[in-house]
Design a protein around this motif. Structure first.
Motif: not given
Length: 213
Positions: A45-51, A65-73
Motif C-alpha cells: 500500500l505504501g508503493q508510490e508507483n503501485y500497479e 482509500s483514506s488512512p482511516e480506512m486502512r487502519a480499520a482494515n
C-alpha cells in the motif's frame, strides 16, 4: 479459548458494519485480511508507483482509500489473527458457502461459518449442507406464497368474468316480452345486477388487458 475466539470474531463484525460500512465480503478481501503478515500489505500500500493487482482488486481499493480506512482494515486483520483464523480456513469456508459462485457473500454468513468451523474443516461440510437446505426451504416458501397470490388474483378475475357471462346468458325476453318484441336490447330494459354492473364498470375503466397478474 472459545470466549476469546468469539470476542475476536464479533470485533471483526463490528468493524465491518460500523467502520468499513460493509455487509459483504469477497474472496479477494479474505486474501488481504487473512494475510500472514500485515507488514507485507502495508508495504504494498505504501508503493508510490503501485500497479493494479488483477488477482486481488481489494489491494487497489485499499491503495486508493483514506488512512482511516486502512487502519480499520488493519484492525480486522488483527482481530482475525487474535481469533487464530488461518487464510486457508477462511478461503475454504467462503468456497463452501458461496453456493452461486458469485464471489460475494454476507459477512455475517462468512463469520458464522468461521465460528462453526474454527480449525476443523470437516465441520464446514455439515454446516454448508444445513445452510443450503435452509435456503431451499425459504425459497420454496417464497414460491408457495407467490402461487397463492397468483391464485387469489386469478380467482378475482374469474369471479368478475362469471358475473358478465351470467348477465349475457340471461333470458331477457322472459323478463319483459314486450320490450324484446320491440327490439330493445337487454342494456335498455334489463337490470344487470350489482355484481355484473361492478364488473363491467371495472372492465370499462381498466380494460380487459389490465386484469391482475
Amino acid at each position: 479459548s472459545l470466549i476469546e475466539f468469539l470476542r475476536s470474531v464479533n470485533n471483526v463484525r463490528q468493524i465491518f458494519h460500523h467502520e468499513l460500512k460493509r455487509n459483504k465480503i469477497t474472496m479477494d478481501m479474505i486474501k488481504v485480511l487473512l494475510a500472514a503478515d500485515w507488514e507485507v500489505v502495508r508495504g504494498v500500500l505504501g508503493q508510490e508507483n503501485y500497479e493494479d493487482n488483477p488477482e486481488v482488486p481489494y489491494l487497489t481499493e485499499l491503495h486508493k482509500s483514506s488512512p482511516e480506512m486502512r487502519a480499520a482494515n488493519e484492525r480486522v486483520w488483527k482481530a482475525f489473527r487474535d481469533a487464530g483464523l488461518k487464510r486457508r480456513v477462511g478461503e475454504q469456508v467462503f468456497k463452501k458457502l458461496d453456493y452461486n459462485c458469485s464471489g460475494v457473500m454476507d459477512v455475517d454468513v462468512f463469520l458464522q461459518g468461521c465460528v462453526e468451523t474454527r480449525d476443523d474443516l470437516a465441520k464446514i461440510n455439515m454446516f454448508s449442507i444445513n445452510r443450503l437446505f435452509r435456503n431451499i426451504w425459504h425459497k420454496q416458501a417464497a414460491i408457495r406464497q407467490k402461487l397463492i397470490d397468483c391464485h387469489t388474483s386469478f380467482a378475482a378475475v374469474v369471479s368478475k368474468m362469471h358475473a358478465i357471462v351470467a348477465w349475457k346468458e340471461h333470458n331477457w325476453a322472459e323478463d319483459d316480452p314486450s320490450a324484446a318484441a320491440q327490439g330493445q336490447s337487454p342494456i335498455e330494459f334489463g337490470s344487470l345486477g350489482k355484481s355484473a354492473e361492478s364488473a363491467l364498470a371495472e372492465f370499462e375503466k381498466r380494460g380487459p388487458s389490465s386484469a391482475p397478474g
